[in-house]
Structure formats: C-alpha cells, structure tokens
Design a protein around this motif. Sequence first.
Motif, PDB file in Angstrom:
ATOM      1  N   ARG A  23      91.562  74.305  39.553  1.00  0.00           N
ATOM      2  CA  ARG A  23      91.314  74.428  40.990  1.00  0.00           C
ATOM      3  C   ARG A  23      89.824  74.297  41.280  1.00  0.00           C
ATOM      4  O   ARG A  23      89.438  74.031  42.423  1.00  0.00           O
ATOM      5  CB  ARG A  23      91.810  75.777  41.518  1.00  0.00           C
ATOM      6  CG  ARG A  23      93.322  75.926  41.567  1.00  0.00           C
ATOM      7  CD  ARG A  23      93.701  77.194  42.301  1.00  0.00           C
ATOM      8  NE  ARG A  23      95.134  77.397  42.326  1.00  0.00           N
ATOM      9  CZ  ARG A  23      95.955  76.872  43.226  1.00  0.00           C
ATOM     10  NH1 ARG A  23      95.463  76.099  44.164  1.00  0.00           N
ATOM     11  NH2 ARG A  23      97.244  77.106  43.174  1.00  0.00           N
ATOM     12  N   GLY A  24      88.991  74.504  40.266  1.00  0.00           N
ATOM     13  CA  GLY A  24      87.546  74.484  40.486  1.00  0.00           C
ATOM     14  C   GLY A  24      86.766  73.951  39.306  1.00  0.00           C
ATOM     15  O   GLY A  24      85.787  74.565  38.889  1.00  0.00           O
ATOM     16  N   GLN A  25      87.188  72.822  38.746  1.00  0.00           N
ATOM     17  CA  GLN A  25      86.414  72.175  37.696  1.00  0.00           C
ATOM     18  C   GLN A  25      85.142  71.585  38.302  1.00  0.00           C
ATOM     19  O   GLN A  25      85.155  71.088  39.439  1.00  0.00           O
ATOM     20  CB  GLN A  25      87.237  71.067  37.037  1.00  0.00           C
ATOM     21  CG  GLN A  25      86.499  70.157  36.074  1.00  0.00           C
ATOM     22  CD  GLN A  25      86.132  70.816  34.768  1.00  0.00           C
ATOM     23  OE1 GLN A  25      85.211  71.637  34.732  1.00  0.00           O
ATOM     24  NE2 GLN A  25      86.836  70.477  33.694  1.00  0.00           N
ATOM     25  N   THR A  26      84.043  71.641  37.566  1.00  0.00           N
ATOM     26  CA  THR A  26      82.787  71.032  38.009  1.00  0.00           C
ATOM     27  C   THR A  26      82.457  69.862  37.095  1.00  0.00           C
ATOM     28  O   THR A  26      82.630  69.950  35.881  1.00  0.00           O
ATOM     29  CB  THR A  26      81.638  72.053  37.987  1.00  0.00           C
ATOM     30  OG1 THR A  26      81.950  73.149  38.845  1.00  0.00           O
ATOM     31  CG2 THR A  26      80.337  71.421  38.464  1.00  0.00           C
ATOM     32  N   VAL A  79      83.617  77.691  38.271  1.00  0.00           N
ATOM     33  CA  VAL A  79      82.455  77.602  37.384  1.00  0.00           C
ATOM     34  C   VAL A  79      81.241  78.024  38.195  1.00  0.00           C
ATOM     35  O   VAL A  79      81.045  77.540  39.318  1.00  0.00           O
ATOM     36  CB  VAL A  79      82.252  76.172  36.844  1.00  0.00           C
ATOM     37  CG1 VAL A  79      81.123  76.135  35.832  1.00  0.00           C
ATOM     38  CG2 VAL A  79      83.547  75.646  36.220  1.00  0.00           C
ATOM     39  N   GLU A  80      80.446  78.920  37.639  1.00  0.00           N
ATOM     40  CA  GLU A  80      79.286  79.451  38.369  1.00  0.00           C
ATOM     41  C   GLU A  80      77.987  79.003  37.729  1.00  0.00           C
ATOM     42  O   GLU A  80      77.898  78.829  36.510  1.00  0.00           O
ATOM     43  CB  GLU A  80      79.349  80.979  38.403  1.00  0.00           C
ATOM     44  CG  GLU A  80      80.577  81.545  39.108  1.00  0.00           C
ATOM     45  CD  GLU A  80      80.662  83.048  39.022  1.00  0.00           C
ATOM     46  OE1 GLU A  80      79.622  83.727  39.232  1.00  0.00           O
ATOM     47  OE2 GLU A  80      81.742  83.572  38.724  1.00  0.00           O
ATOM     48  N   HIS A 101      73.322  69.786  34.642  1.00  0.00           N
ATOM     49  CA  HIS A 101      74.402  69.328  33.761  1.00  0.00           C
ATOM     50  C   HIS A 101      75.557  70.306  33.915  1.00  0.00           C
ATOM     51  O   HIS A 101      75.390  71.515  33.756  1.00  0.00           O
ATOM     52  CB  HIS A 101      73.925  69.285  32.309  1.00  0.00           C
ATOM     53  CG  HIS A 101      74.886  68.629  31.362  1.00  0.00           C
ATOM     54  ND1 HIS A 101      76.063  69.234  30.959  1.00  0.00           N
ATOM     55  CD2 HIS A 101      74.838  67.415  30.728  1.00  0.00           C
ATOM     56  CE1 HIS A 101      76.690  68.425  30.113  1.00  0.00           C
ATOM     57  NE2 HIS A 101      75.974  67.328  29.961  1.00  0.00           N
ATOM     58  N   SER A 102      76.731  69.794  34.229  1.00  0.00           N
ATOM     59  CA  SER A 102      77.871  70.659  34.546  1.00  0.00           C
ATOM     60  C   SER A 102      78.180  71.669  33.459  1.00  0.00           C
ATOM     61  O   SER A 102      78.541  72.812  33.749  1.00  0.00           O
ATOM     62  CB  SER A 102      79.109  69.797  34.824  1.00  0.00           C
ATOM     63  OG  SER A 102      78.940  69.050  35.988  1.00  0.00           O
ATOM     64  N   ARG A 103      78.076  71.258  32.206  1.00  0.00           N
ATOM     65  CA  ARG A 103      78.391  72.174  31.097  1.00  0.00           C
ATOM     66  C   ARG A 103      77.182  73.006  30.696  1.00  0.00           C
ATOM     67  O   ARG A 103      77.258  74.232  30.601  1.00  0.00           O
ATOM     68  CB  ARG A 103      78.908  71.391  29.890  1.00  0.00           C
ATOM     69  CG  ARG A 103      79.229  72.281  28.677  1.00  0.00           C
ATOM     70  CD  ARG A 103      79.860  71.480  27.541  1.00  0.00           C
ATOM     71  NE  ARG A 103      79.006  70.399  27.087  1.00  0.00           N
ATOM     72  CZ  ARG A 103      78.040  70.541  26.162  1.00  0.00           C
ATOM     73  NH1 ARG A 103      77.785  71.730  25.641  1.00  0.00           N
ATOM     74  NH2 ARG A 103      77.328  69.502  25.787  1.00  0.00           N
ATOM     75  N   ARG A 118      77.034  66.056  41.865  1.00  0.00           N
ATOM     76  CA  ARG A 118      77.902  67.129  41.342  1.00  0.00           C
ATOM     77  C   ARG A 118      79.170  67.189  42.176  1.00  0.00           C
ATOM     78  O   ARG A 118      79.118  67.216  43.401  1.00  0.00           O
ATOM     79  CB  ARG A 118      77.161  68.460  41.406  1.00  0.00           C
ATOM     80  CG  ARG A 118      78.052  69.683  41.202  1.00  0.00           C
ATOM     81  CD  ARG A 118      77.251  70.951  41.330  1.00  0.00           C
ATOM     82  NE  ARG A 118      78.113  72.100  41.564  1.00  0.00           N
ATOM     83  CZ  ARG A 118      77.668  73.346  41.742  1.00  0.00           C
ATOM     84  NH1 ARG A 118      76.371  73.595  41.705  1.00  0.00           N
ATOM     85  NH2 ARG A 118      78.515  74.335  41.955  1.00  0.00           N
ATOM     86  N   MET A 119      80.314  67.225  41.489  1.00  0.00           N
ATOM     87  CA  MET A 119      81.603  67.302  42.169  1.00  0.00           C
ATOM     88  C   MET A 119      82.339  68.575  41.781  1.00  0.00           C
ATOM     89  O   MET A 119      82.222  69.037  40.644  1.00  0.00           O
ATOM     90  CB  MET A 119      82.501  66.118  41.780  1.00  0.00           C
ATOM     91  CG  MET A 119      81.949  64.750  42.027  1.00  0.00           C
ATOM     92  SD  MET A 119      83.132  63.461  41.505  1.00  0.00           S
ATOM     93  CE  MET A 119      83.123  63.716  39.716  1.00  0.00           C
ATOM     94  N   THR A 120      83.096  69.113  42.703  1.00  0.00           N
ATOM     95  CA  THR A 120      84.072  70.149  42.402  1.00  0.00           C
ATOM     96  C   THR A 120      85.444  69.489  42.512  1.00  0.00           C
ATOM     97  O   THR A 120      85.741  68.847  43.517  1.00  0.00           O
ATOM     98  CB  THR A 120      83.973  71.332  43.370  1.00  0.00           C
ATOM     99  OG1 THR A 120      82.645  71.853  43.333  1.00  0.00           O
ATOM    100  CG2 THR A 120      84.949  72.432  42.979  1.00  0.00           C
TER     101      THR A 120
END
Length: 252
Positions: free
Chosen positions: A60-63, A246-247, A104-106, A6-8
């Motif tokens: 600034r904070g996409q996952t 994204v939380e 899963h990021s989404r 997982r990346m930010t």
Amino acid sequence: MKKNIRMTLEYDGSRYDGWQKQGNTDNTIQGKLEAVLFKWTGQEVEVYGSGRTDAGVHARGQTANFHIEEKFCPSAAAAMEYMNRYLPEDIRVIDAKEVPERFHSRLSAVRKTYAYYVETADRKCVFERKYVYGLGRELDIPAMEKAAGYLLGEHDFKSFCSNKRMKKSTVRRMDQIGIHTDGTKVVFTYTGNGFLYNMVRILTGTLLEVGLGKRRPEEMTAVLEARNREAAGATAPPEGLLLMQVEYDGEA
C-alpha cells in the motif's frame, strides 16, 4: 540535466514474481515500472525500491525512485500521469515528487511498517481471499502479545531470516509489534528500522505457533539467542503480507 523522482506505489502482488527484476521473467513490479519508463524515454531507466517484496506480497506504501532527463519529465506530476496511463491496473502510483539527487529509496529509509492479515474463520471472504492467510483456527491473542514483547528492541534476528548465507549484519531494531482483531481477522503490524529476507513472514509464523499453543511466549528469547533459522517457526504464506509505509528523516 536529470531529475530524481520519488514515487509512492500501491500494488497487488498476486500475479507477480516479486519486486526485483530477474533474468528468467519480466513479470516483476520493478520490471513493469522500468518497461513503462523505457517506453517513455527510449532509454534504460533503473527504478530503486525501498525493499524487495516477495512473490505474492502486496504493498500500500512502497517507495521507489528513478533518475530521468528533464526533457522527458517536466514535473513529478507528469511522471505520475504517464506511469499510471501505461502501468497495469494492479500497479498504481499514488504520489510523486522531485527529491534531491542523493535520495535513495532503500538507503535513505529509516523505518518501515508491514501488516499481516490472518483469517481465523473457517473460510476467507471471497473478496479478501488474495490478501489474507486463511488459518481457520482461533488464536490466543494475549499469549502472542506477550511473545511479541520479547522481540521488541535491537536484536540479532538471524533466526528469522531465510537467507542462511547472509554475510551482512542481521541485527535490526523492532520498534513496535501490534496485534489486534478486525472481525474474525487477526492483524499483525511490525515497525522497525529494517527487515531481513522473509523476516516478517517468519515472525508471524512463529507468533502463530504461540497463538495455537505450540510454543510458550518465553521461548522467544531462546529463539533469538539461537541465531538459527531452524529455531523459529514456519514461514507464513505471502498473500497476507502488505508493505504499509516507508519513513524517511524529517517525515517519521
């Protein structure tokens, strides 16, 4: 054996055709990330983002996450180091960690926060010009705050969606809408459990019409009930929009 990394990410979307890779262009954020992973592994590695930011929209904070064979990636730190070595300078991995296979990021996201920046002065600051919408007019903040109150909670936001052929549910929960000034800029922040196509930009465009005296705050109820894109305001330009955070469960 594969790792799920997982990346930010942060990126300047000014010169890109949005997040999602497309057949007619390789100039997308997802495309650039996958190109670096192909360089690393010699294999097609799909990158899953938390959402599809439009052309010209920033983050600034996409996952994002991807699955990669352990022989290529001994650690999340190694993935972050390799990605940042070969990515363009306007895309940067600011954090990376190994997560469970099912993450899963989404699909795992529970809340997102966007910010939209509007310049009310005659001219935008030269150094902020790509990240602020230059409205160049004063706004009625209390009126916009009152209008925003009608949009909080769970509603059908179909009127605020540009995809007229949307077949899935258009019901979303808006937890918070903040409006504050920063010098001559007005900053809108939106936090909710999900956002439709162009939703934040249409919400902003509609609130700006209230701020300019073109709509009354009370009209927001009728706009929601109409479930018709024509009932809402204009779509604000992409350059003022940033995906901030994204939380996920256990982190909110």
